[in-house]
Enzyme design. Structure first.
Site, PDB file in Angstrom:
ATOM      1  N   GLY A 196       0.796  -1.226   0.000  1.00 48.44           N
ATOM      2  CA  GLY A 196       0.000   0.000   0.000  1.00 48.44           C
ATOM      3  C   GLY A 196       0.819   1.262   0.000  1.00 48.44           C
TER       4      GLY A 196
ATOM      5  N   PRO B 277       5.196  -4.425  -1.802  1.00 45.79           N
ATOM      6  CA  PRO B 277       4.939  -3.274  -2.669  1.00 45.79           C
ATOM      7  C   PRO B 277       4.516  -3.701  -4.068  1.00 45.79           C
ATOM      8  CG  PRO B 277       7.285  -3.688  -2.551  1.00 45.79           C
ATOM      9  CD  PRO B 277       6.637  -4.661  -1.598  1.00 45.79           C
ATOM     10  N   GLY B 278       3.579  -2.999  -4.650  1.00 45.36           N
ATOM     11  CA  GLY B 278       3.177  -3.245  -6.032  1.00 45.36           C
ATOM     12  C   GLY B 278       3.172  -1.946  -6.801  1.00 45.36           C
ATOM     13  N   ARG B 279       2.246  -1.071  -6.430  1.00 48.73           N
ATOM     14  CA  ARG B 279       2.139   0.242  -7.064  1.00 48.73           C
ATOM     15  C   ARG B 279       3.464   1.001  -7.028  1.00 48.73           C
ATOM     16  NH1 ARG B 279      -2.547   3.332  -6.741  1.00 48.73           N
ATOM     17  NH2 ARG B 279      -3.184   2.004  -4.995  1.00 48.73           N
TER      18      ARG B 279
ATOM     19  N   CYS C 264     -18.982   5.093 -23.848  1.00 44.19           N
ATOM     20  CA  CYS C 264     -20.352   5.589 -23.693  1.00 44.19           C
ATOM     21  C   CYS C 264     -20.742   5.676 -22.218  1.00 44.19           C
ATOM     22  CB  CYS C 264     -21.323   4.686 -24.454  1.00 44.19           C
ATOM     23  SG  CYS C 264     -21.023   4.679 -26.230  1.00 44.19           S
ATOM     24  N   GLU C 265     -19.997   6.450 -21.472  1.00 41.19           N
ATOM     25  CA  GLU C 265     -20.255   6.685 -20.059  1.00 41.19           C
ATOM     26  C   GLU C 265     -19.892   8.122 -19.741  1.00 41.19           C
ATOM     27  OE1 GLU C 265     -21.414   4.617 -17.726  1.00 41.19           O
ATOM     28  OE2 GLU C 265     -21.448   2.762 -18.912  1.00 41.19           O
TER      29      GLU C 265
ATOM     30  N   TYR D 285      -2.230  -0.866 -11.956  1.00 44.20           N
ATOM     31  CA  TYR D 285      -3.695  -0.880 -11.832  1.00 44.20           C
ATOM     32  C   TYR D 285      -4.392  -0.170 -12.988  1.00 44.20           C
ATOM     33  CZ  TYR D 285      -2.516  -2.446  -7.178  1.00 44.20           C
ATOM     34  OH  TYR D 285      -1.982  -3.141  -6.124  1.00 44.20           O
TER      35      TYR D 285
END
Length: 444
Positions: free
Chosen positions: A259, A302-304, A371-372, A401
């Protein structure tokens, strides 16, 4: 009404502080990353495309190894995974945190040692567990009471699997409520406050097929303050002391999750890893000393913080539309390749590349092609007032991500991933094509 002109902001628009360290300015308003021109990437691989700086990934892995020399550092595969990423992580001495049979199979078939993999997941399927046991993963993290007997049964009477128990320590931390996982009332882990964690630990200790090596917690994502980790450590050590008192068991491992927050725009805060390592290790040693426990081996995930700053997304502008007081700039990607702004209000800083702009910057909202109404990549950002269709926009801090959470909405197709390093570019993950969609759709 035209968009309002904002003056005196050229220096802010030219800030490269959140870009990969290899980023360099080129003539004509262009940038290079890893020695490769971003406009050349767009011409060769088309847009949208993800650029991943191999050198930045490796440097961030080495930083973790340097500041946590006595800990096990596991890269969180959910941030972004490919066979090349697996190889880089392996060569830099990190372990791997996986969440599914798919991530496990990709990693192991790419040559990653299964013994250095930890399997997570709040709802592991029988297939996930079977794959983990067949491949021989190092640890499986128990996330719910119902998982204990099922896992023991799948291990079988003649086997033994090392496990950890995920504990919810009651600590609120994270950049958005949807990514805060350390408090009661959410789907992950077992509560410390209501006794669920203690009960699960006792059950695991009663299963001869399971070897409980330690505890695990993960308090949230995009955390930029050290203090929540220190509170979590104290509570986890307190639980370890109570387990030793009641069961006579001392755990050799403590996994504090990941995180670790990064800056997505110039001027934002990022977690200070050196301060985290110093204070986390200090708190762990002090808490264990006070509780009369040996200091367990620390594990972090850790990733991000490894992948995000190494990635740059490159888009082409399709349309420019002044509407009231807002200038909308529509690009050829959107929420199908980056759902994070729609999911939890993530904010990015796009930059015009490929030409020198002379117009003053204006307040702009960069939107996608889907289309949002919520298909917004970057709201209220500054871009040159003369941005036009055909221009290229580059978005830093795009390595985590985004592609891993991408979808096939509107059957647009997911972008490719292009690795850059020492002046060369190579394709890691190819672009998803209309032929891919046709092949998958086998109904008549």
């Amino acid at each position: 009404m035209s968009a309002p002109v904002l003056t005196g902001l050229s220096a802010e628009l030219d800030d490269l502080s959140v870009w990969p360290a290899s980023t360099a300015r080129l003539p004509g308003g262009n940038l290079s990353v890893g020695g490769v021109s971003l406009t050349d990437v767009a011409e060769r691989f088309d847009t949208p495309a993800y650029v991943l700086d191999e050198g930045e990934v490796r440097a961030r892995c080495r930083t973790y190894r340097a500041v946590f020399p006595d800990a096990d550092v596991l890269y969180a595969a959910k941030a972004f995974l490919s066979r090349a990423m697996v190889r880089w992580i392996d060569e830099e001495g990190l372990g791997l945190d996986a969440c599914s049979a798919g991530e496990l199979e990709l990693a192991v078939t790419a040559g990653f040692p299964a013994a250095r993999i930890v399997l997570h997941g709040n709802a592991k399927s029988p297939g996930d567990i079977e794959t983990a046991l067949r491949l021989g993963v190092g640890r499986i993290v128990v996330d719910s009471p119902s998982e204990i007997a099922r896992l023991a049964a799948q291990v079988g009477s003649g086997g033994r699997q090392k496990v950890m128990v995920r504990v919810v320590p009651g600590v609120s931390a994270g950049g958005h409520e949807k990514i805060r996982t350390g408090t009661d009332g959410q789907k992950f882990g077992l509560s410390l406050t209501d006794g669920s964690a203690q009960h699960a630990i006792a059950r695991v200790l009663g299963q001869p097929q399971l070897e409980l090596t330690g505890l695990h917690c993960h308090i949230g994502s995009q955390i930029t303050d050290v203090k929540p980790y220190l509170v979590a450590v104290r509570r986890m050590v307190g639980l370890m002391a109570r387990i030793k008192e009641s069961h006579g068991v001392t755990f050799p491992e403590l996994d504090m999750g990941g995180g670790h927050g990064v800056a997505y725009r110039a001027g934002e805060s990022a977690l200070d890893l050196t301060a985290l390592a110093r204070r986390l290790n200090g708190e762990l040693s002090a808490s264990c000393a006070a509780a009369g426990l040996p200091v367990p081996r620390l594990v972090i995930e850790p990733g991000r913080a490894v992948a995000a700053p190494a990635g740059v997304a490159v888009y082409r502008v399709l349309a420019v539309k002044p509407t009231g007081s807002t200038m909308f700039v529509a690009v050829d990607g959107g929420m199908s390749d980056n759902p994070r702004p729609a999911l939890y209000g993530a904010r990015y800083a796009p930059r015009l590349i490929g030409r020198s702009a002379t117009a003053e910057p204006v307040a702009t909202t960069v939107v996608g092609r889907h289309c949002e109404a919520g298909d917004i990549l970057a709201a209220d950002v500054l871009l040159p007032g003369d941005v036009r269709p055909g221009d290229l926009l580059a978005v830093p801090v795009s390595g985590a991500y985004q592609l891993s959470m991408a979808s096939d909405y509107n059957l647009v197709g997911r972008p490719p991933v292009v690795a850059v390093h020492d002046g060369s570019a190579r394709l890691l993950v190819r672009r998803e094509t209309q032929e891919d969609f046709r092949r998958r759709d086998i109904g008549a």
